[in-house]
Design a protein around this motif. Structure first.
Motif, PDB file in Angstrom:
ATOM      1  N   ALA A 136       0.538  -0.953  -0.431  1.00 11.97           N
ATOM      2  CA  ALA A 136       0.138  -0.073  -0.490  1.00 11.97           C
ATOM      3  C   ALA A 136       0.886   1.354  -0.174  1.00 11.97           C
ATOM      4  O   ALA A 136       0.556   2.058  -0.962  1.00 11.97           O
ATOM      5  CB  ALA A 136      -0.799  -0.026   1.417  1.00 11.97           C
ATOM      6  N   LEU A 139       2.609   1.746  -3.401  1.00 13.35           N
ATOM      7  CA  LEU A 139       1.754   2.082  -4.247  1.00 13.35           C
ATOM      8  C   LEU A 139       1.427   4.035  -4.272  1.00 13.35           C
ATOM      9  O   LEU A 139       1.258   4.891  -5.010  1.00 13.35           O
ATOM     10  CB  LEU A 139       0.076   1.271  -4.334  1.00 13.35           C
ATOM     11  N   PHE A 140       1.195   4.446  -3.031  1.00 16.01           N
ATOM     12  CA  PHE A 140       0.471   5.261  -2.009  1.00 16.01           C
ATOM     13  C   PHE A 140       2.294   6.462  -3.083  1.00 16.01           C
ATOM     14  O   PHE A 140       2.123   7.670  -3.288  1.00 16.01           O
ATOM     15  CB  PHE A 140       0.824   6.296  -1.222  1.00 16.01           C
ATOM     16  N   ALA A 164      -4.307   3.288  -1.881  1.00 21.30           N
ATOM     17  CA  ALA A 164      -3.511   2.496  -1.305  1.00 21.30           C
ATOM     18  C   ALA A 164      -4.634   1.818  -0.211  1.00 21.30           C
ATOM     19  O   ALA A 164      -4.045   0.614   0.040  1.00 21.30           O
ATOM     20  CB  ALA A 164      -2.396   3.603   0.065  1.00 21.30           C
TER      21      ALA A 164
END
Length: 469
Positions: A136, A139-140, A164
């Motif tokens: 997560a 991805l953020f 995320a």
């Protein structure tokens, strides 16, 4: 599981790379330590209360024990190791580099209460949480979330944050679903309730975003901690509800065990009837709150046998009319036994009437058609199905296909055709694992009470009562 543990270890070790690695960046250790401490403290409020997307410890029990429950049985819920305080965890995803975000949940996971094997179970919980957080947070950063967050550019900053959180839940669901499949051999539970858990997690994700924004404001961590108070109250209330549900399950199990002491056949039969009842009800689209009550009803349907003579329950041969009447009183005894248990609700009607017949020749009240409670009509089919397919000490169980054919033959007279159709569809979709043979095998092909009512029916009402035992 070993692969997950190794992957998580690799993600955590990436924080030791010079400069933190290409996607990690330098680790802000004081912030990481405070977030981990907050997570551990607030996590203790939610112990025993499964969060919207995390239910790993109980699903992993059978895998750790090296076995899968027969027939897709769900592992008993022990309430240990399954609670995670998501707002703090998500705040770490948004505020820390991926490797550091993966570390936020690790201390709490490694010291959380857990049943044996404790070390392995805690390592699994820490690993799957760490991998979910790492994915997560990565991805953020790929979506340039930190730059938008520092400038408080909304709603632009909210989109990477929600993406995320969604990825966190999806990774977690994949890991937990795989463990459930290995533990229970049940594909239906891999995505069970995923939509609702994702919606709840997104709400917690919004709380994590608020914490991250306040943390970087003029009042720093103090404001962020204050923002967590509503979530901590919610976690505490949820934990109380979870403890109450565990108390309900313990009550049901105690009643079932009282019957199992008297009747060896009932051991396992009660839980299988509860599970088959839920399969039927899911096929009919029954609401989740009623499913829980129905499972109680199916599990307790024969609790009245505790008041029946043990010799009659263990009799392999036919019963006399007087003996049959003594056995047939067990639904009334069961209803009286659970009358004062308020949380059972409509389950009590299912227990009382599960031997009624659609044509009115059942017992104890001779109800017909839709006058028979829905729970009772479901349990009647589930009870007969498991009775036919179970191997007992004195006769082999019938093949599933043969049991289904018998149910269909008796649909309309003995069983509700809708419930029979739902069971047939559920078994075709999910399969069914009959009870295994008894340890001592069977002594012969002694027939038990026939399922259907013989025709013509010019006999007393008692002689016509040939329901599944």
């Amino acid at each position: 599981m070993a692969l997950v543990l190794c992957a998580a270890l690799g993600a955590l070790l990436s924080s030791a790379l010079p400069g933190g690695g290409p996607l990690t960046g330098p680790v802000h250790w004081p912030r990481l330590g405070l977030l981990a401490l907050l997570h551990a403290c607030w996590d203790s409020l939610a112990q025993g209360s499964p969060t919207p997307c995390l239910r790993t410890a109980r699903a992993a029990r059978a895998v750790f024990a090296g076995r899968a429950p027969a027939g897709g049985a769900r592992p008993a819920e022990d309430g240990t190791g399954g609670a995670v305080f998501l707002p703090v965890l998500f705040a770490g995803v948004l505020m820390l580099p991926p490797a550091a975000a993966a570390l936020v949940a690790v201390p709490a996971a490694l010291v959380a209460p857990a049943a044996a094997p404790r070390a392995l179970r805690r390592a699994w919980n820490a690993a799957q949480l760490g991998l979910s957080a790492f994915a997560a947070a990565t991805l953020f950063r790929l979506l340039h979330g930190p730059e938008l967050l520092l400038g408080s550019r909304f709603p632009g900053a909210a989109l990477p944050a929600l993406a995320a959180v969604a990825l966190f839940c999806l990774v977690n669901a994949a890991l937990v679903g795989g463990m459930r499949y290995l533990a229970e051999d049940d594909r239906t539970r891999i995505t069970e309730g995923l939509g609702g858990r994702l919606a709840g997690a997104l709400l917690h994700g919004a709380g994590g975003l608020m914490v991250a924004v306040l943390w970087q404001g003029p009042y720093g961590a103090f404001a962020a901690v204050l923002a967590l108070l509503p979530f901590s109250i919610s976690a505490w209330v949820s934990a109380q509800g979870s403890r109450e549900r565990r108390a309900h399950r313990a009550t049901v199990q105690a009643l079932v065990q009282a019957v199992e002491i008297k009747d060896a056949y009932t051991r396992g039969h009660s839980e299988r009837v509860g599970r088959a009842s839920v399969l039927i009800a899911r096929q009919l689209g029954m609401a989740e709150d009623r499913l829980r009550t129905l499972h109680f009803a199916g599990t307790l349907h024969d609790v009245g046998k505790v008041g029946v003579a043990t010799e009659l329950l263990r009799r392999n041969g036919p019963l006399s009319e007087q003996e049959r009447r003594a056995v047939e009183v067990h639904p009334v005894l069961g209803h009286e036994l659970v009358r004062g248990i308020d949380f059972l609700g409509e389950a009590r009607g299912g227990i009382l009437h599960h031997h009624e017949r659609m044509d009115g020749r059942g017992y104890p009240s001779g109800l017909t058609g839709d006058r028979i409670p829905e729970f009772a009509r479901i349990i009647s089919v589930a009870d007969a199905f498991d009775s036919m397919t179970s191997t007992r000490s004195y006769r082999r169980g019938r093949p599933v296909a043969e049991a289904v054919a018998e149910l269909e033959r008796c649909a309309g007279s003995q069983f509700d055709p809708q419930m029979v159709g739902a069971l047939v569809a559920a078994v075709a979709e999910h399969g069914w694992q009959p009870a295994p043979p008894p340890p001592g095998g069977w002594d012969g092909e002694v027939p038990d009470i026939p399922l259907g009512v013989p025709e013509p029916a010019r006999r007393s009402a008692t002689d016509l009562l040939r329901g599944a035992p």
